[in-house]
Scaffold this motif. Structure first.
Motif, mmCIF file in Angstrom:
data_model
loop_
_atom_site.group_PDB
_atom_site.id
_atom_site.type_symbol
_atom_site.label_atom_id
_atom_site.label_comp_id
_atom_site.label_asym_id
_atom_site.label_seq_id
_atom_site.Cartn_x
_atom_site.Cartn_y
_atom_site.Cartn_z
ATOM 1 N N ILE A 119 7.533 -2.896 -7.933
ATOM 2 C CA ILE A 119 6.989 -1.888 -7.012
ATOM 3 C C ILE A 119 7.291 -2.254 -5.570
ATOM 4 N N ILE A 120 7.071 -3.508 -5.216
ATOM 5 C CA ILE A 120 7.260 -3.924 -3.822
ATOM 6 C C ILE A 120 8.742 -3.988 -3.472
ATOM 7 N N GLU A 121 9.573 -4.426 -4.408
ATOM 8 C CA GLU A 121 11.018 -4.474 -4.146
ATOM 9 C C GLU A 121 11.592 -3.086 -3.910
ATOM 10 N N VAL A 122 11.222 -2.110 -4.742
ATOM 11 C CA VAL A 122 11.769 -0.763 -4.549
ATOM 12 C C VAL A 122 11.171 -0.118 -3.310
ATOM 13 N N SER A 123 9.930 -0.436 -2.979
ATOM 14 C CA SER A 123 9.324 0.083 -1.755
ATOM 15 C C SER A 123 10.095 -0.400 -0.537
ATOM 16 N N ALA A 124 10.483 -1.675 -0.544
ATOM 17 C CA ALA A 124 11.261 -2.227 0.571
ATOM 18 C C ALA A 124 12.599 -1.507 0.710
ATOM 19 N N LYS A 125 13.211 -1.137 -0.407
ATOM 20 C CA LYS A 125 14.484 -0.411 -0.358
ATOM 21 C C LYS A 125 14.298 1.008 0.189
ATOM 22 N N LEU A 126 13.180 1.625 -0.119
ATOM 23 C CA LEU A 126 12.928 3.002 0.311
ATOM 24 C C LEU A 126 12.604 3.095 1.798
ATOM 25 N N LEU A 127 11.974 2.049 2.350
ATOM 26 C CA LEU A 127 11.465 2.096 3.717
ATOM 27 C C LEU A 127 12.541 1.824 4.755
ATOM 28 N N GLN A 128 12.424 2.494 5.877
ATOM 29 C CA GLN A 128 13.210 2.127 7.050
ATOM 30 C C GLN A 128 12.533 0.950 7.733
ATOM 31 N N THR A 129 13.228 0.291 8.644
ATOM 32 C CA THR A 129 12.622 -0.807 9.389
ATOM 33 C C THR A 129 11.386 -0.302 10.122
ATOM 34 N N GLY A 130 10.276 -1.001 9.962
ATOM 35 C CA GLY A 130 9.016 -0.577 10.572
ATOM 36 C C GLY A 130 8.231 0.389 9.712
ATOM 37 N N GLY A 131 8.815 0.840 8.594
ATOM 38 C CA GLY A 131 8.099 1.732 7.688
ATOM 39 C C GLY A 131 6.966 1.004 6.993
ATOM 40 N N ARG A 132 5.983 1.755 6.526
ATOM 41 C CA ARG A 132 4.757 1.171 5.997
ATOM 42 C C ARG A 132 4.656 1.329 4.482
ATOM 43 N N LEU A 133 4.197 0.272 3.823
ATOM 44 C CA LEU A 133 3.822 0.313 2.414
ATOM 45 C C LEU A 133 2.312 0.158 2.334
ATOM 46 N N CYS A 134 1.636 1.131 1.736
ATOM 47 C CA CYS A 134 0.181 1.070 1.575
ATOM 48 C C CYS A 134 -0.153 1.079 0.098
ATOM 49 N N MET A 135 -0.917 0.078 -0.322
ATOM 50 C CA MET A 135 -1.274 -0.082 -1.729
ATOM 51 C C MET A 135 -2.751 -0.410 -1.875
ATOM 52 N N CYS A 136 -3.300 -0.108 -3.054
ATOM 53 C CA CYS A 136 -4.619 -0.614 -3.418
ATOM 54 C C CYS A 136 -4.462 -1.469 -4.669
ATOM 55 N N HIS A 137 -5.372 -2.421 -4.834
ATOM 56 C CA HIS A 137 -5.297 -3.286 -6.016
ATOM 57 C C HIS A 137 -6.634 -3.972 -6.207
ATOM 58 N N ARG A 138 -6.723 -4.723 -7.285
ATOM 59 C CA ARG A 138 -7.923 -5.500 -7.543
ATOM 60 C C ARG A 138 -7.899 -6.782 -6.701
ATOM 61 N N PRO A 139 -9.046 -7.210 -6.188
ATOM 62 C CA PRO A 139 -9.087 -8.383 -5.305
ATOM 63 C C PRO A 139 -8.515 -9.648 -5.935
ATOM 64 N N GLU A 140 -8.643 -9.800 -7.256
ATOM 65 C CA GLU A 140 -8.160 -11.030 -7.893
ATOM 66 C C GLU A 140 -6.640 -11.161 -7.838
ATOM 67 N N ARG A 141 -5.950 -10.083 -7.480
ATOM 68 C CA ARG A 141 -4.488 -10.150 -7.390
ATOM 69 C C ARG A 141 -3.991 -10.067 -5.951
ATOM 70 N N LEU A 142 -4.904 -10.225 -5.004
ATOM 71 C CA LEU A 142 -4.539 -10.096 -3.594
ATOM 72 C C LEU A 142 -3.531 -11.143 -3.150
ATOM 73 N N SER A 143 -3.723 -12.393 -3.543
ATOM 74 C CA SER A 143 -2.802 -13.440 -3.100
ATOM 75 C C SER A 143 -1.401 -13.184 -3.640
ATOM 76 N N GLU A 144 -1.308 -12.738 -4.893
ATOM 77 C CA GLU A 144 -0.014 -12.403 -5.494
ATOM 78 C C GLU A 144 0.632 -11.235 -4.757
ATOM 79 N N LEU A 145 -0.159 -10.216 -4.458
ATOM 80 C CA LEU A 145 0.340 -9.033 -3.758
ATOM 81 C C LEU A 145 0.913 -9.393 -2.393
ATOM 82 N N MET A 146 0.178 -10.180 -1.626
ATOM 83 C CA MET A 146 0.621 -10.530 -0.279
ATOM 84 C C MET A 146 1.826 -11.468 -0.324
#
Length: 243
Positions: A147-174
């Motif tokens: 999800i994050i890899e394809v989001s990076a490909k879709l975004l222009q420089t400075g573009g934003r990725l906004c996600m929600c997730h469970r707190p126990e996976r926050l460190s992995e997400l970041m």
């Protein structure tokens, strides 16, 4: 088994179609609010389901264009039915695996990507026997890294990725956001009420941005046994349609 369709009201003369398989919850509404779409945003919603996130943004008069991607043909049929009846020409639903978007969605030009992802890792917890529900809840067709890899490909420089997730996976997400050059910039925890642990985390990252994370005040869903004033504000003038 054929799914029954239902019109879910989102405000005066605005609605979307949902089914037993493809509906939405509080997390999607909170993510839409957190992402705070702008009128000139070109957005992609990954795993769009019934299209709730882009439809909320379009209802509020935001977005230059919106693409909703989902692997489920049933979900895209719902989104297309809503689009057609409301004449939402800015919205394009696409039935595709997010790992196979080359040539289907333009890369490197979007200002906003949103995703309410499957919360459970592939081998975490019991799996629902219903294949559609299983794919929505577990990382079977895509992983958090995908999800994050394809989001990076879709975004222009400075573009934003906004996600929600469970707190126990926050460190992995970041960590994954940083590895994909989507720098975490905003974070907000969501608690049911004061004194409880958070059940949801909202994160915004920016493509190729400098480091610097802002932690926003905790959002409380309830207050004194009722919905908090902030939740009422988030649901908006047509809160009766939700609450």
């Amino acid at each position: 088994m054929e799914q029954k369709l239902k019109k879910e009201p989102l405000g005066k003369d605005f609605y979307l179609y949902v089914s037993d398989h493809h509906t939405f919850g509080t997390d999607a509404v909170l993510l839409s609010n957190f992402a705070a779409a702008r009128k000139n945003d070109k957005m992609v919603d990954l795993g769009t389901g019934c299209g709730i996130i882009p439809f909320l943004m379009l209802r509020d008069g935001n977005l230059q264009s919106a693409v909703g991607v989902d692997i489920s043909g049933e979900a895209i049929l719902l989104a297309n039915k809503t689009k057609s009846e409301l004449n939402l020409s800015k919205f394009e639903p696409i039935n595709a695996n997010l790992n196979d978007l080359k040539g289907k969605v333009e890369f490197g030009c979007h200002t906003l990507v949103t995703c309410n992802p499957p919360y459970k890792a592939p081998n975490a917890g019991l799996k629902n026997p219903d294949e559609t529900v299983k794919v929505a809840r577990h990382e079977i067709e895509c992983t958090l890294r995908d999800i994050i890899e394809v989001s990076a490909k879709l975004l222009q420089t400075g573009g934003r990725l906004c996600m929600c997730h469970r707190p126990e996976r926050l460190s992995e997400l970041m960590r994954l956001m940083g590895e994909c050059k989507v720098e975490p910039k905003r974070l907000r925890l969501v608690c049911q009420r004061k004194g409880q642990e958070p059940w949801l985390v909202l994160v915004e990252g920016k493509r190729c941005a400098k480091t610097g994370l802002r932690i926003e005040p905790t959002l409380y869903v309830e207050e004194d046994g009722n919905f908090s004033q902030e939740m009422i504000n988030i649901y908006g003038a047509y809160k009766e349609a939700y609450l």
